[in-house]
Design a protein around this motif. Structure first.
Motif, PDB file in Angstrom:
ATOM      1  N   ASP A  52      41.006  32.995  38.314  1.00 45.74           N
ATOM      2  CA  ASP A  52      40.979  33.648  39.631  1.00 45.74           C
ATOM      3  C   ASP A  52      39.651  33.440  40.350  1.00 45.74           C
ATOM      4  N   LEU A  53      38.647  32.927  39.632  1.00 44.60           N
ATOM      5  CA  LEU A  53      37.340  32.687  40.245  1.00 44.60           C
ATOM      6  C   LEU A  53      37.228  31.299  40.866  1.00 44.60           C
ATOM      7  N   ALA A  54      38.287  30.502  40.792  1.00 47.82           N
ATOM      8  CA  ALA A  54      38.279  29.148  41.352  1.00 47.82           C
ATOM      9  C   ALA A  54      37.879  29.109  42.833  1.00 47.82           C
ATOM     10  N   PRO A  55      38.302  30.047  43.665  1.00 50.68           N
ATOM     11  CA  PRO A  55      37.859  29.997  45.064  1.00 50.68           C
ATOM     12  C   PRO A  55      36.343  30.090  45.232  1.00 50.68           C
ATOM     13  N   PHE A  56      35.673  30.788  44.325  1.00 46.87           N
ATOM     14  CA  PHE A  56      34.210  30.861  44.397  1.00 46.87           C
ATOM     15  C   PHE A  56      33.614  29.486  44.097  1.00 46.87           C
ATOM     16  N   ILE A 111      32.267  39.455  47.608  1.00 52.03           N
ATOM     17  CA  ILE A 111      32.829  40.781  47.860  1.00 52.03           C
ATOM     18  C   ILE A 111      33.815  40.757  49.019  1.00 52.03           C
ATOM     19  N   THR A 112      33.480  40.030  50.068  1.00 53.29           N
ATOM     20  CA  THR A 112      34.316  39.980  51.258  1.00 53.29           C
ATOM     21  C   THR A 112      35.552  39.112  51.075  1.00 53.29           C
ATOM     22  N   GLU A 113      35.365  37.932  50.502  1.00 54.96           N
ATOM     23  CA  GLU A 113      36.431  36.933  50.473  1.00 54.96           C
ATOM     24  C   GLU A 113      37.267  36.922  49.198  1.00 54.96           C
ATOM     25  N   LEU A 114      36.680  37.218  48.070  1.00 55.85           N
ATOM     26  CA  LEU A 114      37.406  37.063  46.806  1.00 55.85           C
ATOM     27  C   LEU A 114      37.756  38.384  46.136  1.00 55.85           C
ATOM     28  N   GLU A 115      36.842  39.323  46.147  1.00 53.82           N
ATOM     29  CA  GLU A 115      37.055  40.565  45.410  1.00 53.82           C
ATOM     30  C   GLU A 115      38.337  41.309  45.799  1.00 53.82           C
ATOM     31  N   PRO A 116      38.722  41.339  47.087  1.00 48.20           N
ATOM     32  CA  PRO A 116      39.960  42.062  47.422  1.00 48.20           C
ATOM     33  C   PRO A 116      41.218  41.476  46.772  1.00 48.20           C
ATOM     34  N   ALA A 117      41.161  40.214  46.347  1.00 47.57           N
ATOM     35  CA  ALA A 117      42.348  39.545  45.816  1.00 47.57           C
ATOM     36  C   ALA A 117      42.415  39.520  44.296  1.00 47.57           C
ATOM     37  N   ILE A 118      41.399  40.050  43.619  1.00 48.28           N
ATOM     38  CA  ILE A 118      41.362  39.966  42.160  1.00 48.28           C
ATOM     39  C   ILE A 118      41.054  41.324  41.549  1.00 48.28           C
ATOM     40  N   PRO A 119      41.437  41.523  40.281  1.00 50.59           N
ATOM     41  CA  PRO A 119      40.998  42.744  39.604  1.00 50.59           C
ATOM     42  C   PRO A 119      39.514  42.643  39.258  1.00 50.59           C
ATOM     43  N   GLY A 120      38.904  43.738  38.978  1.00 47.13           N
ATOM     44  CA  GLY A 120      37.482  43.745  38.649  1.00 47.13           C
ATOM     45  C   GLY A 120      36.621  43.779  39.891  1.00 47.13           C
ATOM     46  N   ASN A 121      35.350  44.130  39.705  1.00 46.65           N
ATOM     47  CA  ASN A 121      34.394  44.202  40.805  1.00 46.65           C
ATOM     48  C   ASN A 121      33.149  43.411  40.452  1.00 46.65           C
TER      49      ASN A 121
END
Length: 127
Positions: A56-60, A95-105
């Protein structure tokens, strides 16, 4: 804070730091092999027992490649391209682009210009 995971990413870029005394080596144009490490936290795990799936971190990774890899950071950042500022810029994007779409912070972003130095940014979180 419960569970933590981390993942490392790399990219190559140049920069030069403004406002330094004459002759300071960081005032000259130079480059680094940057390492960016993100740490995520979660109180509870999602199935099958993840803070978040590393995939799920691939977009980063894609964002680093598109926005920073083989770039001159002075041209792509609106603040001085220090490791400290880069860590904050990357945390804000995450925080803005990826965090809303994945679990965890996001817990922390660490940026290294060399194997022996790093800077961290930890976002302020409401309790």
């Amino acid at each position: 804070m419960g569970h933590r995971i981390g993942k490392r990413f790399t990219f190559e870029a140049s920069h030069q730091l403004p406002g330094l005394p004459d002759g300071h080596k960081c005032g000259r144009l130079h480059g680094h092999s940057y390492t960016v490490e993100v740490t995520l936290v979660a109180e509870d795990l999602v199935e099958p027992g993840f803070v978040t799936d590393f995939g799920d971190l691939a977009p980063f990774k894609e964002h680093l490649a598109e926005a920073f890899d083989h770039r001159h950071l002075n041209e792509v950042m609106t603040v001085a391209p220090t490791s400290e500022n880069l860590a904050e810029v990357l945390a804000q994007w995450f925080i803005t682009e990826l965090e809303p779409a994945i679990p965890g912070n996001l817990f922390v972003v660490r940026v290294s210009e060399t194997a022996s130095s790093w800077a961290e940014f930890r976002p302020e979180r409401a309790a």
